[in-house]
Motif scaffolding. Structure first.
Motif, short mmCIF file in Angstrom:
data_model
loop_
_atom_site.label_atom_id
_atom_site.label_comp_id
_atom_site.label_asym_id
_atom_site.label_seq_id
_atom_site.Cartn_x
_atom_site.Cartn_y
_atom_site.Cartn_z
N GLY A 1 0.83 -1.20 0.00
CA GLY A 1 0.00 0.00 0.00
C GLY A 1 0.86 1.24 0.00
O GLY A 1 2.08 1.15 0.20
N TYR A 2 0.22 2.38 -0.25
CA TYR A 2 0.89 3.69 -0.13
C TYR A 2 0.00 4.51 0.81
O TYR A 2 -1.15 4.78 0.47
N SER A 3 0.55 4.86 1.99
CA SER A 3 -0.27 5.65 2.92
C SER A 3 0.47 6.94 3.24
O SER A 3 1.66 7.09 2.95
N GLY A 4 -0.26 7.88 3.85
CA GLY A 4 0.32 9.13 4.33
C GLY A 4 1.10 9.85 3.25
O GLY A 4 0.63 10.04 2.13
N VAL A 5 2.32 10.23 3.61
CA VAL A 5 3.14 11.04 2.71
C VAL A 5 3.47 10.28 1.42
O VAL A 5 3.62 10.88 0.35
N TYR A 6 3.53 8.95 1.51
CA TYR A 6 3.85 8.16 0.30
C TYR A 6 2.68 8.23 -0.69
O TYR A 6 2.89 8.31 -1.90
N ALA A 7 1.47 8.19 -0.14
CA ALA A 7 0.29 8.33 -1.00
C ALA A 7 0.28 9.71 -1.64
O ALA A 7 -0.02 9.86 -2.84
N ASP A 8 0.63 10.75 -0.84
CA ASP A 8 0.64 12.12 -1.36
C ASP A 8 1.64 12.26 -2.51
O ASP A 8 1.34 12.82 -3.56
N ARG A 9 2.84 11.73 -2.29
CA ARG A 9 3.89 11.88 -3.31
C ARG A 9 3.53 11.11 -4.58
O ARG A 9 3.77 11.57 -5.69
N ARG A 10 2.92 9.95 -4.37
CA ARG A 10 2.53 9.12 -5.51
C ARG A 10 1.48 9.86 -6.36
O ARG A 10 1.56 9.92 -7.58
N ARG A 11 0.49 10.45 -5.65
CA ARG A 11 -0.58 11.19 -6.34
C ARG A 11 0.01 12.39 -7.07
O ARG A 11 -0.32 12.66 -8.22
N THR A 12 0.90 13.10 -6.38
CA THR A 12 1.47 14.32 -6.97
C THR A 12 2.22 14.01 -8.26
O THR A 12 2.00 14.68 -9.29
N CYS A 13 3.09 12.98 -8.24
CA CYS A 13 3.87 12.74 -9.47
C CYS A 13 2.97 12.19 -10.57
O CYS A 13 3.18 12.48 -11.75
N GLY A 14 1.93 11.45 -10.19
CA GLY A 14 0.96 10.96 -11.19
C GLY A 14 0.26 12.13 -11.87
O GLY A 14 0.17 12.18 -13.11
N TRP A 15 -0.19 13.11 -11.06
CA TRP A 15 -0.89 14.26 -11.65
C TRP A 15 0.03 15.16 -12.44
O TRP A 15 -0.38 15.78 -13.43
N GLN A 16 1.30 15.22 -12.05
CA GLN A 16 2.26 16.00 -12.84
C GLN A 16 2.34 15.43 -14.25
O GLN A 16 2.35 16.18 -15.23
N LEU A 17 2.41 14.10 -14.33
CA LEU A 17 2.48 13.46 -15.65
C LEU A 17 1.18 13.70 -16.43
O LEU A 17 1.21 14.10 -17.59
N TYR A 18 0.03 13.46 -15.77
CA TYR A 18 -1.25 13.61 -16.48
C TYR A 18 -1.46 15.05 -16.94
O TYR A 18 -1.93 15.30 -18.05
N ASP A 19 -1.11 16.02 -16.08
CA ASP A 19 -1.23 17.43 -16.47
C ASP A 19 -0.36 17.71 -17.70
O ASP A 19 -0.77 18.40 -18.63
N ALA A 20 0.87 17.17 -17.67
CA ALA A 20 1.82 17.43 -18.76
C ALA A 20 1.27 16.92 -20.09
O ALA A 20 1.42 17.58 -21.12
N VAL A 21 0.62 15.74 -20.06
CA VAL A 21 0.15 15.16 -21.33
C VAL A 21 -1.33 15.45 -21.61
O VAL A 21 -1.89 14.96 -22.58
#
Ligand SMILES: Cc1cc2nc3c(=O)[nH]c(=O)nc-3n(C[C@H](O)[C@H](O)[C@H](O)COP(=O)(O)O)c2cc1C
Length: 223
Positions: free
Chosen positions: A84-104
């Motif tokens: 699983g990804y919880s707490g700060v790891y979940a936040d970082r995972r979401r952030t880098c995912g959205w950075q990619l999706y925003d870019a494309v």
């Protein structure tokens, strides 16, 4: 004298490249990258890493076979994935995912768009080469750990020669296909792939950079 700024420059210049030009990397450059990366430490100096590198029709055949495997088989890693990804790891995972999706240009809720971007993994982001990284089962998690160091060093040595890379756990999720395709013996674990080549600087997928935690979040200084 060796300068930390030099190392820092290489570390900061490296990023995960998700769109490549078709131009191949000369074999001598790849050999130099591997020779440099091999200087990482490993427990008992076992140097447990092995790397298969493809070029030309070998890359095309692997890419085609992988895409077929994705359509027709169920993913299964050789090593245990995150539970699983919880707490700060979940936040970082979401952030880098959205950075990619925003870019494309993938909007929130666009399942087809995010799925299509995910599938780019299995096209190896059009890279002209893929490296398949394995470690011996016998050496267990420390062999995996040492090989992780080699993966990082490979990406940095590549950057220092002008070559862009992306480590891909996604490719290793089809371990059964990868094993059969390359005749990898049962006593080795398939850990990840590194797709590499010369990055396309104009592609939107390459036009964002991830951030890092402040040192105070990472370093627990006891005095
Ligand atoms: C072991 C490993 C596996 C990874 N697997 C994937 C992957 O399957 N697909 C992908 O798009 N990125 C993958 N990445 C890239 C990470 O998402 C990326 O390193 C992270 O977001 C930090 O961004 P940066 O590499 O651009 O600094 C992987 C990275 C590592 C180290």
């Amino acid at each position: 004298m060796i300068q930390i700024d030099t190392l820092n420059d290489i570390l900061e210049a490296r990023y995960s490249c998700r769109a490549f030009k078709p131009d191949p990397v000369p074999r001598a450059t790849v050999e130099r990258i591997v020779a440099t990366a091999q200087h990482v430490p490993s427990w008992c100096n076992a140097q447990p890493w092995q790397v298969i590198v493809t070029e030309g029709t070998e890359t095309q055949a692997f890419r085609a076979g992988l895409q077929k495997a994705v359509e027709t088989t169920t993913p299964r890693w050789d090593i245990e994935g995150p539970t699983g990804y919880s707490g700060v790891y979940a936040d970082r995972r979401r952030t880098c995912g959205w950075q990619l999706y925003d870019a494309v240009g993938v909007q929130k809720g666009d399942r087809a768009g995010s799925g299509a971007q995910m599938m780019r993994n299995f096209a190896l982001f059009d890279a002209p080469h893929v490296a398949i990284i394995t470690s011996p089962k016998e050496l267990g998690p420390y062999g995996v750990m040492d090989t992780g160091g080699f993966v990082t060093a490979f990406t940095l040595a590549a950057k220092a020669t002008g070559v862009d890379t992306i480590a891909q756990a996604a490719v290793a999720s089809y371990a059964a296909f990868v094993r059969t395709h390359f005749s990898i013996p049962e006593d080795r674990l398939i850990l990840c792939a590194i797709s590499f080549g010369y990055g396309d600087p104009d592609h939107p997928a390459n036009n964002f950079r991830t951030d890092r935690a402040a040192v105070a979040e990472t370093l627990d200084w006891r005095a």
